[in-house]
Design an enzyme around this catalytic site. Structure first.
Site, short mmCIF file in Angstrom:
data_model
loop_
_atom_site.label_atom_id
_atom_site.label_comp_id
_atom_site.label_asym_id
_atom_site.label_seq_id
_atom_site.Cartn_x
_atom_site.Cartn_y
_atom_site.Cartn_z
CB VAL A 225 -0.96 0.00 1.21
CG1 VAL A 225 -1.54 1.38 1.46
CG2 VAL A 225 -2.09 -0.99 0.94
CE LYS B 99 9.40 -4.56 2.41
NZ LYS B 99 8.01 -4.40 2.85
NE ARG C 153 -9.28 -4.26 -8.07
CZ ARG C 153 -9.64 -4.37 -9.34
NH1 ARG C 153 -10.31 -5.42 -9.75
NH2 ARG C 153 -9.33 -3.44 -10.23
CD GLU C 154 -1.31 -7.53 -2.25
OE1 GLU C 154 -0.98 -8.65 -2.65
OE2 GLU C 154 -1.26 -7.20 -1.07
CG LEU D 251 -21.41 -12.98 -7.56
CD1 LEU D 251 -22.66 -12.86 -8.42
CD2 LEU D 251 -21.75 -13.76 -6.29
CG HIS D 252 -15.45 -15.00 -10.66
ND1 HIS D 252 -16.12 -15.26 -11.83
CD2 HIS D 252 -15.21 -13.67 -10.65
CE1 HIS D 252 -16.29 -14.13 -12.50
NE2 HIS D 252 -15.73 -13.15 -11.80
N GLY E 208 -14.31 -20.62 -6.08
CA GLY E 208 -12.91 -21.03 -6.09
C GLY E 208 -12.55 -21.74 -4.81
CB CYS F 217 -7.13 -7.26 2.76
SG CYS F 217 -5.85 -6.03 2.43
CE LYS G 70 -5.32 -9.52 -5.74
NZ LYS G 70 -6.35 -8.50 -5.79
N1 LIG Z 1 -2.02 -5.16 0.66
C1 LIG Z 1 -3.18 -4.70 0.24
O1 LIG Z 1 -3.67 -5.06 -0.82
C2 LIG Z 1 -3.93 -3.68 1.06
C3 LIG Z 1 -5.04 -3.03 0.50
C4 LIG Z 1 -5.73 -2.08 1.27
C5 LIG Z 1 -5.31 -1.80 2.56
N2 LIG Z 1 -4.24 -2.47 3.09
C6 LIG Z 1 -3.82 -2.12 4.46
O2 LIG Z 1 -2.67 -1.29 4.37
C7 LIG Z 1 -1.78 -1.55 5.45
C8 LIG Z 1 -0.41 -1.92 4.93
O3 LIG Z 1 -0.52 -3.14 4.21
P1 LIG Z 1 0.66 -3.69 3.30
O4 LIG Z 1 0.15 -4.91 2.64
O5 LIG Z 1 1.18 -2.58 2.46
O6 LIG Z 1 1.74 -4.05 4.44
P2 LIG Z 1 3.25 -4.55 4.26
O7 LIG Z 1 3.47 -5.47 5.39
O8 LIG Z 1 3.47 -5.00 2.85
O9 LIG Z 1 4.12 -3.21 4.48
C9 LIG Z 1 4.26 -2.52 5.67
C10 LIG Z 1 5.62 -1.82 5.67
O10 LIG Z 1 5.68 -0.92 6.75
C11 LIG Z 1 7.01 -0.90 7.26
N3 LIG Z 1 7.01 -0.32 8.60
C12 LIG Z 1 6.42 -0.79 9.71
N4 LIG Z 1 6.60 0.07 10.75
C13 LIG Z 1 7.32 1.11 10.28
C14 LIG Z 1 7.84 2.31 10.85
N5 LIG Z 1 7.61 2.61 12.12
N6 LIG Z 1 8.55 3.13 10.08
C15 LIG Z 1 8.78 2.85 8.77
N7 LIG Z 1 8.31 1.73 8.17
C16 LIG Z 1 7.59 0.86 8.91
C17 LIG Z 1 7.42 -2.35 7.18
O11 LIG Z 1 8.83 -2.51 7.22
C18 LIG Z 1 6.81 -2.77 5.84
O12 LIG Z 1 7.71 -2.58 4.77
C19 LIG Z 1 -2.46 -2.65 6.28
O13 LIG Z 1 -3.19 -2.06 7.32
C20 LIG Z 1 -3.39 -3.29 5.29
O14 LIG Z 1 -4.51 -3.88 5.91
C21 LIG Z 1 -3.54 -3.38 2.37
#
Ligand SMILES: NC(=O)c1ccc[n+]([C@@H]2O[C@H](COP(=O)([O-])OP(=O)(O)OC[C@H]3O[C@@H](n4cnc5c(N)ncnc54)[C@H](O)[C@@H]3O)[C@@H](O)[C@H]2O)c1
Length: 434
Positions: free
Chosen positions: A11, A35, A154-155, A253-254, A256, A263, A324
């Site tokens: 995100v 990273k 969405r990823e 609605l698929h 699987g 999430c 996915k």
């Molecule tokens: N992945 C998705 O598709 C998606 C979609 C919508 C919402 N979200 C929400 O977004 C949020 C993040 O999800 P994500 O999948 O990107 O997580 P992720 O685990 O891929 O990334 C989180 C990042 O934050 C970094 N981090 C943590 N604490 C930190 C700090 N104090 N300072 C600097 N960096 C720090 C971590 O090292 C990591 O790289 C979650 O709450 C998730 O529910 C995710």
């Protein structure tokens, strides 16, 4: 606008890159040095189509940079986004807010002037108030506001979702914060994408309600699929007939092997816990969680049946293990339940996934990783399609069947029909809900 993005995960990185493409000056910060080193070399730590070129363009334009140092990122920022993880807390199913609160405190210590601290992470109702309290307590002198801006991307389609969203949700409790957020999202506002302004609590609730609803929709059709198999209906036809009703819609609605990903599992679990804590049980969501587990177990039973009641001694080729297509994300993927059941049952399992190997190697011990579906199918007793990557959608089924020891196909994504499989020479074929 000057924006700081805390967290460069799926995100944070996508949001940071897209904000810089809007023309804002964005500094992305992550506490994971590996990273940041990759990002500084111009490499993208995740697989997300189109992200590498967009990132390169904005770095070259001088609008996008990366650092490990939060103070540098936050210095002079108009908006500081918290996009850190909120995984399921071990033991009780709640969202773990440790990273969010730690980030809030770090931000408070580093801010140099007025800024809006925006929570983009998915967080339970009340979290933004707590973020506000933490910042106020850490720096009573500071002039700031908080805002809730849940993310719906969405990823696999993240850039398009960010650039062309169905809506942007912004929860605020001051006019000044609303103005700042309006500036941040101005390029979208100008192109008529709806921006829903609301209070902090409603914004937080919208995200959980939306994800729980989508998980419910998937789980509903998965349960209908099981019934279709019993009564001789075809769930694909049922989905189509349902989905054309505008009140229902054809998305999610698929049928699987059950929902997974970073999430839905954690957000449904957190919502169920929030409901219990407030004595308003979310019974639909609780049922969805239970049924989704049963769906995955049903898939294992299906595959075992196809192997003559035992996985022992069978060679099984699995196509796709990410939750996915078009992502390398393995979090809570159904494959993490299904593949270990086959390995544990004594099968020798070969896996092919265009992007899943880097994450998947540690998560799926005891499997062999191959590059090519045809190589994996050779001399195998069963071929299982678990994730519908494009390269698995147009397989030469005759070639596959011809090379297998016993030509059996389990298509858990309903890409192929029984007629396709039969014509190609498969002796046995199962799908989901048909
Ligand atoms: N992945 C998705 O598709 C998606 C979609 C919508 C919402 N979200 C929400 O977004 C949020 C993040 O999800 P994500 O999948 O990107 O997580 P992720 O685990 O891929 O990334 C989180 C990042 O934050 C970094 N981090 C943590 N604490 C930190 C700090 N104090 N300072 C600097 N960096 C720090 C971590 O090292 C990591 O790289 C979650 O709450 C998730 O529910 C995710």
């Amino acid at each position: 606008m000057k924006i700081a993005m805390i967290g460069t995960g799926y995100v944070g990185l996508v949001s940071g890159v897209c904000f810089s493409d809007f023309g804002h000056e964005v500094v992305c910060v992550d506490k994971n040095p590996a990273k940041i080193e990759m990002l500084l070399r111009g490499e993208v730590p995740i697989y997300e189509p189109g992200l590498d070129s967009l990132m390169e363009r904005n770095v070259a334009a001088g609008r996008l940079s990366f650092t490990e140092d939060l103070a540098t990122a936050v210095d002079g920022a108009d908006a500081v986004f918290i996009a850190v993880g909120t995984p399921t807390r071990r033991g009780d199913g709640h969202a773990d807010l440790t990273y969010v609160y730690a980030a809030a405190e770090e931000v408070a210590n580093c801010l140099t002037g007025y800024a809006v601290v925006v929570t983009k992470s998915t967080v339970p109702v009340g979290t933004n108030r707590e973020v506000e309290r933490i910042i106020r307590e850490t720096r009573p002198d500071l002039d700031f506001d908080v805002a809730s801006n849940p993310e719906f991307l969405r990823e696999g389609a993240a850039i398009d979702d960010f650039m062309r969203p169905d809506r942007v949700v912004v929860g605020v409790n001051s006019e000044r914060a609303k103005e700042t957020m309006g500036e941040v999202y101005r390029p979208l506002f100008l192109r008529d994408f709806p921006i829903v302004y609301t209070d902090l609590e409603s914004a937080e609730m919208i995200k959980y309600a939306a994800n729980a609803f989508l998980a419910t929709k998937i789980t509903f059709i998965n349960e209908i699929a099981a019934l279709c198999e019993r009564v001789g209906a075809d769930v694909k036809a049922v989905s189509k007939g349902m989905g054309l009703d505008g009140r229902i819609g054809n998305k999610f609605l698929h049928a699987g092997p059950g929902y997974g990903g970073s999430c839905f599992p954690k957000d449904t679990s957190a919502l169920a816990r929030i409901g219990q804590d407030h004595s308003v049980p979310q019974e639909i969501t609780e049922t969805v969680i239970r049924v989704n587990e049963a769906v995955k177990r049903r898939m294992i039973d299906k595959l075992r049946d196809l192997c003559g009641d035992s996985f022992n001694g069978k060679t099984i080729a699995v196509l796709g293990v990410t939750f996915k297509p078009n992502t390398d994300d393995m979090r809570e993927s159904p494959s993490l339940t299904i593949v270990p059941a086959m390995v544990g049952g004594g099968a020798s399992v070969r896996v092919v996934d265009p992007q899943g190997r880097r994450e998947g190697e540690a998560l799926l011990p005891g499997v062999a990783w191959l590059e090519d579906a045809y190589e994996a199918a050779k001399d195998a007793d069963l071929l299982v399609i678990l994730t519908e990557w494009n390269e698995f959608r147009a397989l030469d089924l005759e070639r596959v069947a011809g090379s297998m020891a016993t030509p059996r196909l389990a298509d858990l994504r309903n890409i192929y029909t029984a007629a396709d499989a039969k014509a190609a020479g498969f002796e046995e074929f199962v799908a989901v809900g048909r």
